[in-house]
Design a protein around this motif. Sequence first.
Motif, PDB file in Angstrom:
ATOM      1  N   THR A   2      36.507 -28.241  -3.191  1.00 17.15           N
ATOM      2  CA  THR A   2      37.832 -28.445  -2.604  1.00 17.15           C
ATOM      3  C   THR A   2      38.648 -27.158  -2.700  1.00 17.15           C
ATOM      4  O   THR A   2      39.266 -26.717  -1.727  1.00 17.15           O
ATOM      5  CB  THR A   2      38.561 -29.591  -3.342  1.00 17.15           C
ATOM      6  OG1 THR A   2      37.751 -30.758  -3.269  1.00 17.15           O
ATOM      7  CG2 THR A   2      39.920 -29.876  -2.720  1.00 17.15           C
ATOM      8  N   SER A  56      32.231 -38.659  -2.501  1.00 16.21           N
ATOM      9  CA  SER A  56      33.276 -39.619  -2.124  1.00 16.21           C
ATOM     10  C   SER A  56      33.319 -40.786  -3.098  1.00 16.21           C
ATOM     11  O   SER A  56      34.387 -41.246  -3.488  1.00 16.21           O
ATOM     12  CB  SER A  56      33.033 -40.157  -0.708  1.00 16.21           C
ATOM     13  OG  SER A  56      33.206 -39.145   0.253  1.00 16.21           O
ATOM     14  N   LEU A 116      36.498 -38.803  -5.312  1.00 15.32           N
ATOM     15  CA  LEU A 116      37.659 -38.877  -4.418  1.00 15.32           C
ATOM     16  C   LEU A 116      38.980 -39.155  -5.143  1.00 15.32           C
ATOM     17  O   LEU A 116      39.973 -38.451  -4.899  1.00 15.32           O
ATOM     18  CB  LEU A 116      37.394 -39.930  -3.329  1.00 15.32           C
ATOM     19  CG  LEU A 116      38.117 -39.715  -2.011  1.00 15.32           C
ATOM     20  CD1 LEU A 116      37.752 -38.384  -1.388  1.00 15.32           C
ATOM     21  CD2 LEU A 116      37.795 -40.846  -1.050  1.00 15.32           C
ATOM     22  N   ARG A 175      42.109 -36.492  -5.045  1.00 15.10           N
ATOM     23  CA  ARG A 175      43.415 -36.905  -4.498  1.00 15.10           C
ATOM     24  C   ARG A 175      44.524 -36.774  -5.526  1.00 15.10           C
ATOM     25  O   ARG A 175      45.664 -36.477  -5.202  1.00 15.10           O
ATOM     26  CB  ARG A 175      43.333 -38.350  -4.012  1.00 15.10           C
ATOM     27  CG  ARG A 175      42.602 -38.460  -2.700  1.00 15.10           C
ATOM     28  CD  ARG A 175      42.893 -39.796  -2.015  1.00 15.10           C
ATOM     29  NE  ARG A 175      42.311 -39.812  -0.688  1.00 15.10           N
ATOM     30  CZ  ARG A 175      41.553 -40.794  -0.231  1.00 15.10           C
ATOM     31  NH1 ARG A 175      41.283 -41.855  -0.980  1.00 15.10           N
ATOM     32  NH2 ARG A 175      41.071 -40.736   0.993  1.00 15.10           N
ATOM     33  N   GLN A 176      44.155 -37.011  -6.777  1.00 14.91           N
ATOM     34  CA  GLN A 176      45.143 -36.943  -7.858  1.00 14.91           C
ATOM     35  C   GLN A 176      45.650 -35.508  -8.045  1.00 14.91           C
ATOM     36  O   GLN A 176      46.815 -35.290  -8.364  1.00 14.91           O
ATOM     37  CB  GLN A 176      44.439 -37.452  -9.121  1.00 14.91           C
ATOM     38  CG  GLN A 176      45.245 -37.535 -10.382  1.00 14.91           C
ATOM     39  CD  GLN A 176      44.330 -37.860 -11.561  1.00 14.91           C
ATOM     40  OE1 GLN A 176      43.343 -38.596 -11.423  1.00 14.91           O
ATOM     41  NE2 GLN A 176      44.625 -37.289 -12.720  1.00 14.91           N
ATOM     42  N   PRO A 201      45.851 -33.797   2.559  1.00 18.61           N
ATOM     43  CA  PRO A 201      45.172 -35.075   2.836  1.00 18.61           C
ATOM     44  C   PRO A 201      43.643 -34.959   2.651  1.00 18.61           C
ATOM     45  O   PRO A 201      43.050 -33.987   3.126  1.00 18.61           O
ATOM     46  CB  PRO A 201      45.514 -35.357   4.306  1.00 18.61           C
ATOM     47  CG  PRO A 201      46.681 -34.494   4.635  1.00 18.61           C
ATOM     48  CD  PRO A 201      46.599 -33.295   3.735  1.00 18.61           C
ATOM     49  N   ILE A 202      43.090 -35.924   1.953  1.00 18.37           N
ATOM     50  CA  ILE A 202      41.642 -35.921   1.668  1.00 18.37           C
ATOM     51  C   ILE A 202      41.035 -37.174   2.284  1.00 18.37           C
ATOM     52  O   ILE A 202      41.507 -38.290   2.039  1.00 18.37           O
ATOM     53  CB  ILE A 202      41.358 -35.962   0.145  1.00 18.37           C
ATOM     54  CG1 ILE A 202      42.242 -34.993  -0.648  1.00 18.37           C
ATOM     55  CG2 ILE A 202      39.875 -35.792  -0.133  1.00 18.37           C
ATOM     56  CD1 ILE A 202      41.728 -33.601  -0.792  1.00 18.37           C
TER      57      ILE A 202
END
Lengths: 265, 265
Positions: free
Chosen positions: A57, A76, A80, A84-85, A90-91
Amino acid sequence: MDKAIGVFDSGIGGLTVVKELLKLLPHEDIVYFGDTARVPYGVKSRETIIKFSLENTLFLLQKNVKVIVVACNTSSSLALPVIRQHFKIPIIGVILPGAKEAVYATKNGRVGVIGTRATINSGAYEQEIKRLDNKIKVFSQACPMFVPIVEEDWVNDDIALHVAHKYLAPLRGKNIDTLILGCTHYPLLKPKIHAIMGRGVRLIDSAQQVAQEVRQVLIQEGLLSKNKKKSTREYFVSDEVAIFANVASRFLGEKLKDVKKAGVC
Amino acid sequence: MDKAIGVFDSGIGGLTVVKELLKLLPHEDIVYFGDTARVPYGVKSRETIIKFSLENTLFLLQKNVKVIVVACNTSSSLALPVIRQHFKIPIIGVILPGAKEAVYATKNGRVGVIGTRATINSGAYEQEIKRLDNKIKVFSQACPMFVPIVEEDWVNDDIALHVAHKYLAPLRGKNIDTLILGCTHYPLLKPKIHAIMGRGVRLIDSAQQVAQEVRQVLIQEGLLSKNKKKSTREYFVSDEVAIFANVASRFLGEKLKDVKKAGVC
């Protein structure tokens, strides 16, 4: 400069998602990263998969992307929520789009899921399906040998049929009408999986749904490219380019150009 | 404090060498490193295999070792010259001991070699054999699916026999009398390989010869342990310990204790 869609995978399977993105969003630039030096992820631990996924990422963020697609079922499934945290961008993962499609497709409420050991052990698909409709029964099966068979290009060999039979036998008695192909390599085995499960079982390959989801998110966030010129594509891999390019065209459906080596670790 | 023998492998296969070291040199301390987070190496490029092998060597050097055993055929085939070029410590690979044994064993001068794609493409076994006796004919075959089959514990399954037959068919017509199992996973497939190649073909598994070579080097360098107390063993892996410990006992032939996680990258 317009920002690109960032896509990463443990290796080359994520190119099936790129293929659908190119069709649906031809004016969007794409940056792909395949962690071919550390592939596969599906036999590794949660902690290691999260570490690698965060690093991937971070790599894409430095390439000026506006959204990140985790085009790997294993990442994923396990990484994920942590990605995201930590990150603001946007993921988009591949689990929810696949789960949605399966919930939409099933008539008898009995859905099968196949994937790597890490994906299946995570229970990620089952959780998403249950969240969408908790009356659906989910039957899961890890198929660790499917990836090596695809990479060895044995998909048309009788051995592929034997292996598929061995893994899928437990699912055949479960009267499922929908089967999620929970790994980007598995669509290449569709003919064998159909032969064993029967034509009545719908096979869900989430790449198309993921592309739709990306489009939705870009619209919602006002990030759709206004560009009408031909888009750019950049491919990065962590191992040597030559090793990657050989198999990659089978996933992308066209020859890859502009592949570069990039170290993440 | 007495220094230990350092051993590394891309994963757990190198424990077959540890097993022989424990038998032959019971008073020597051992530090093992398995790069389970980045396993496998055999499908990756020369450059990546060298990078990982140098990092593994550096890790062991920090554990106070007196000799390093590269207990991985792929690393030995591709990285050994570079490791030796950079580090002062004696480095022992698995290729030369296996090649020596094959040259000693063959009666008709026709030797087969099987291994990962990277090992076979390197030509390392062929070079060593030719250097020892250039009249020997060498026939090589990559068997990429053998490792996943062993890791999936399908060695007693008919699928293992089909896969072995597919890979070994080209070698059957070559009238070889000796076959080098050029990957630490392959000895677990000996019954199937014997079934296909026939009992007349001698299978060379270099773990015992490697242990002999280590003993020789320790004697030559005056590094044999004078210790008569029970030796210590430490096992490090780059992925989670639990994932490793499950399969590892099949290679070591006993339960592993004191396994720790260690990051190299």
